[in-house]
Design a protein around this motif. Structure first.
Motif, PDB file in Angstrom:
ATOM      1  N   UNK A 164       8.245  10.183   9.902  1.00 17.07           N
ATOM      2  CA  UNK A 164       9.149  10.390  11.378  1.00 17.07           C
ATOM      3  C   UNK A 164       8.400   8.312  11.295  1.00 17.07           C
ATOM      4  N   UNK A 165       8.127   7.983  10.573  1.00 26.57           N
ATOM      5  CA  UNK A 165       8.082   6.500  10.682  1.00 26.57           C
ATOM      6  C   UNK A 165       7.593   6.074   9.382  1.00 26.57           C
ATOM      7  N   UNK A 166       8.981   5.091   9.274  1.00 28.99           N
ATOM      8  CA  UNK A 166       9.558   4.529   7.706  1.00 28.99           C
ATOM      9  C   UNK A 166       9.015   2.779   8.069  1.00 28.99           C
ATOM     10  N   UNK A 167       8.138   2.521   6.732  1.00 34.25           N
ATOM     11  CA  UNK A 167       8.103   0.909   6.544  1.00 34.25           C
ATOM     12  C   UNK A 167       9.735   0.829   5.654  1.00 34.25           C
ATOM     13  N   UNK A 168      10.378  -0.810   5.694  1.00 34.91           N
ATOM     14  CA  UNK A 168      10.833  -1.415   4.375  1.00 34.91           C
ATOM     15  C   UNK A 168      10.917  -2.744   3.770  1.00 34.91           C
ATOM     16  N   UNK A 169      11.181  -2.242   2.784  1.00 32.21           N
ATOM     17  CA  UNK A 169      10.522  -3.600   1.807  1.00 32.21           C
ATOM     18  C   UNK A 169      11.518  -3.446   0.776  1.00 32.21           C
ATOM     19  N   UNK A 170      11.888  -4.968   0.875  1.00 37.35           N
ATOM     20  CA  UNK A 170      13.131  -5.079   0.088  1.00 37.35           C
ATOM     21  C   UNK A 170      12.075  -6.196  -1.128  1.00 37.35           C
ATOM     22  N   UNK A 171      11.949  -5.496  -2.516  1.00 36.18           N
ATOM     23  CA  UNK A 171      11.318  -6.433  -3.485  1.00 36.18           C
ATOM     24  C   UNK A 171       9.635  -6.973  -3.178  1.00 36.18           C
ATOM     25  N   UNK A 172       9.237  -5.798  -2.313  1.00 33.25           N
ATOM     26  CA  UNK A 172       8.088  -5.097  -1.907  1.00 33.25           C
ATOM     27  C   UNK A 172       7.689  -6.572  -0.741  1.00 33.25           C
ATOM     28  N   UNK A 173       8.789  -6.785  -0.041  1.00 29.42           N
ATOM     29  CA  UNK A 173       8.404  -7.220   1.189  1.00 29.42           C
ATOM     30  C   UNK A 173       8.995  -6.906   1.924  1.00 29.42           C
ATOM     31  N   UNK A 174       7.762  -7.014   2.622  1.00 27.48           N
ATOM     32  CA  UNK A 174       7.854  -6.055   4.977  1.00 27.48           C
ATOM     33  C   UNK A 174       9.302  -6.600   5.149  1.00 27.48           C
ATOM     34  N   UNK A 175      10.178  -5.957   5.464  1.00 26.54           N
ATOM     35  CA  UNK A 175      11.010  -6.262   6.119  1.00 26.54           C
ATOM     36  C   UNK A 175      11.317  -5.797   7.858  1.00 26.54           C
TER      37      UNK A 175
END
Length: 581
Positions: A404-415
């Motif tokens: 239902x809810x997604x946290x997005x990370x690029x190279x483990x950095x929160x976006x």
């Protein structure tokens, strides 16, 4: 003894008219050590019956694996009610609603993409039959006809709000009868033509559910079933809360006055709820009207007995209403349960989720992202990982039907966040060397009511960067049902960003109920001595999580917090006040 029967416009038990005054208490929302306390308070309020739903997903958490221990020991709850001197109404219908995860249906049903729930669909009926083979064998000896306290059972719940498959309803009815159920069978539906036409079954007692205007509601019942005894199977004297809205309260005098009006007419009433309890763990459900609305951890429901077992003003007004019509004697209550302030707890150890992944999960590799159910997982989180080659200019990352809810990370950095109600994309760019993309998806509770109940979790369709679908995924299941393998850093945790586990200990000399408050924390889950208390979220309305005393032990106790977004301080507070609004 003769069983509960419909005799004209009256209910009769042991050949005598009876007005059932019942209250709902769900054993699975109360620690077993407190069952007797809550049931004694129901009896002390003047009630003669307790009603409980029976959630399939609690009792068959994995297909063919059954659980009737601890908080799932429904037989012991029913026997406790009998010892206290209460009749029991059991509602073992496959679907219960109850603001409970997936309305009580087990999530593993959704591993089959073709599954058709709550209908005469053979693969579904086969699963129900297998469950009933086990469950009803436990309930039938507890029927009043066998010397037990169960006087009635429900075949399906508010089915007219969902469908009109009479062949399905009759399958459930016949399945109960052939497995030895011989007490009064009933249905319960909203007081409308469509609901009563769709949800009722020939030769099964029909009841209605409502929160106000009993004259109009019972008049509608009588239109469809002339001269039947009036019974409101769910009198909604309070209500439940969703995250991000106000805490619901109903004027106690209004609730008591409506109740007294029904008592004076001779109607039978089941208070929904008399004592709400707690959606421990990941068992909260969700609604979906105009948007997805997950239910909070507390199921206080603003009813006569609070989430923590305290008498509310509603309790005394309701008892006074009963006393006008019944001889209920002096008020005698069990010993009060102490509440304790254990003070601040420092969470001095921590481990970042990305560092802990291999400790608590093994990756599965697929071309497409799979749903939680396809991964064989019921609740919690899934971390999806893939790699993008570059370079690519900034573009939108989107998820089709995230649940239902997604946290997005690029190279483990929160976006950023992508969720199913407000946020539909996160902008990212891909440098020449490429990126590792991680998506942490939370199942916030399957829908428990209405037409959108088929609610698989995780990434249900796909992920796109700009217009292009992304393939080749690693997936880490994170049900968080066993954290013993976590290896914590012994140094001070401090504050942090991103998803991480934080651990601390606290001493207990005298055991009592307490409440954990997390000022400066944002969103996550709390575990005490390995028990999942449930979710917290800074948007409220719930500000504390209830820790029943039996979850604690004298001496050292452990608390672990899984925080998704990072915390502003490394302490939580264990106080003696519950804050719900």
């Amino acid at each position: 003894m003769t069983k509960l029967k419909v005799q004209g416009n009256e209910l009769h038990l042991n050949n005598e008219p009876i007005q059932i005054i019942s209250g709902a208490i769900h054993y699975y929302r109360v620690v077993p050590e407190y069952w007797e306390d809550r049931l004694l308070k129901l009896k002390a309020c003047g009630f003669n019956t307790v009603e409980t739903y029976i959630p399939w997903n609690l009792h068959e958490p994995k297909e063919g694996q059954f659980n009737f221990e601890g908080i799932a020991n429904v037989e012991e709850f029913i026997r406790t009610a009998q010892r206290v001197g209460l009749h029991v109404i059991a509602r073992p219908s496959p679907y219960i609603c109850a603001e409970w995860e997936f309305g009580g249906l087990p999530s593993w049903l959704l591993a089959d993409s073709n599954m058709k729930i709550r209908s005469h669909y053979e693969p579904y009926l086969e699963k129900v039959d297998n469950y009933y083979d086990v469950l009803l064998e436990k309930l039938t000896p507890l029927q009043q006809t066998n010397g037990g306290p169960i006087i009635a059972m429900q075949i399906e719940n508010e089915y007219g709000s969902y469908g009109n498959d009479k062949k399905y309803l009759n399958h459930i009815k016949d399945g109960m009868l052939k497995r030895g159920v011989d007490v009064l069978l009933f249905t319960s539906d909203g007081p409308t033509d469509l609901m009563l036409e769709g949800g009722t079954v020939e030769d099964v007692y029909a009841t209605v559910n409502f929160g106000s205007r009993p004259e109009q509601s019972f008049a509608k019942l009588q239109e469809h079933f002339p001269n039947t005894p009036n019974f409101v199977m769910e009198y909604w004297n309070g209500w439940f809360d969703h995250w991000g809205e106000e805490h619901h309260e109903r004027d106690p005098q209004d609730a008591a006055d409506t109740f007294e009006k029904m008592l004076s007419r001779g109607d039978s009433v089941n208070f929904y709820m008399f004592h709400g309890g707690t959606n421990f763990g990941f068992y909260n459900g969700a609604n979906h009207g105009k948007k997805y609305e997950p239910t909070v951890t507390s199921y206080d429901y603003d009813c006569p007995i609070s989430e923590t077992g305290d008498l509310t003003p509603k309790f005394h007004l309701v008892r006074d209403a009963i006393a006008k019509h019944k001889d209920i004697g002096e008020l005698v209550l069990p010993e009060p349960i102490p509440k304790k302030n254990y003070g601040e707890v420092s969470l001095k150890q921590s481990v970042n989720l990305f560092d802990a992944l291999e400790q608590i999960s093994a990756p599965v590799q697929k071309a497409n992202p799979e749903t939680m159910e396809k991964l064989g997982q019921d609740y919690g989180f899934v971390l999806y990982r893939t790699f993008l080659k570059g370079p690519h200019a900034e573009a939108a990352l989107t998820i089709q039907e995230v649940r239902d809810r997604a946290l997005i990370f690029v190279n483990k950095e929160y976006k950023g966040v992508i969720d199913r109600w407000d946020n539909d994309k996160v902008m990212i760019e891909v440098p020449e060397e490429g990126i590792q993309l991680d998506i942490l998806v939370e199942n916030m509770g399957r829908i428990n009511y209405g037409p959108l109940m088929n609610d698989p979790k995780g990434i249900t369709q796909g992920v796109r960067f700009a217009y292009q679908f992304l393939f080749d995924w690693e997936m880490y299941s994170l049900p968080l049902d066993n954290l013993e393998k976590l290896s914590f850093d012994e140094a001070d945790a401090g504050t942090g960003e991103g998803p991480a586990f934080y651990k601390g200990t606290f001493q207990v000399d005298e055991i009592g109920d307490t409440f954990v408050e997390l000022p400066g924390w944002k969103k996550g889950v709390v575990f005490v001595n390995g028990f999942n208390l449930g979710r917290y979220w800074e948007i409220g309305p719930q500000k504390t999580l209830y820790i029943p005393g039996p979850l604690l032990k004298k001496g050292e106790n452990e608390i672990i917090v899984f925080e998704q977004h990072g915390n502003q301080q490394e302490v939580v507070e264990l106080g003696d006040e519950h804050k719900l609004g």
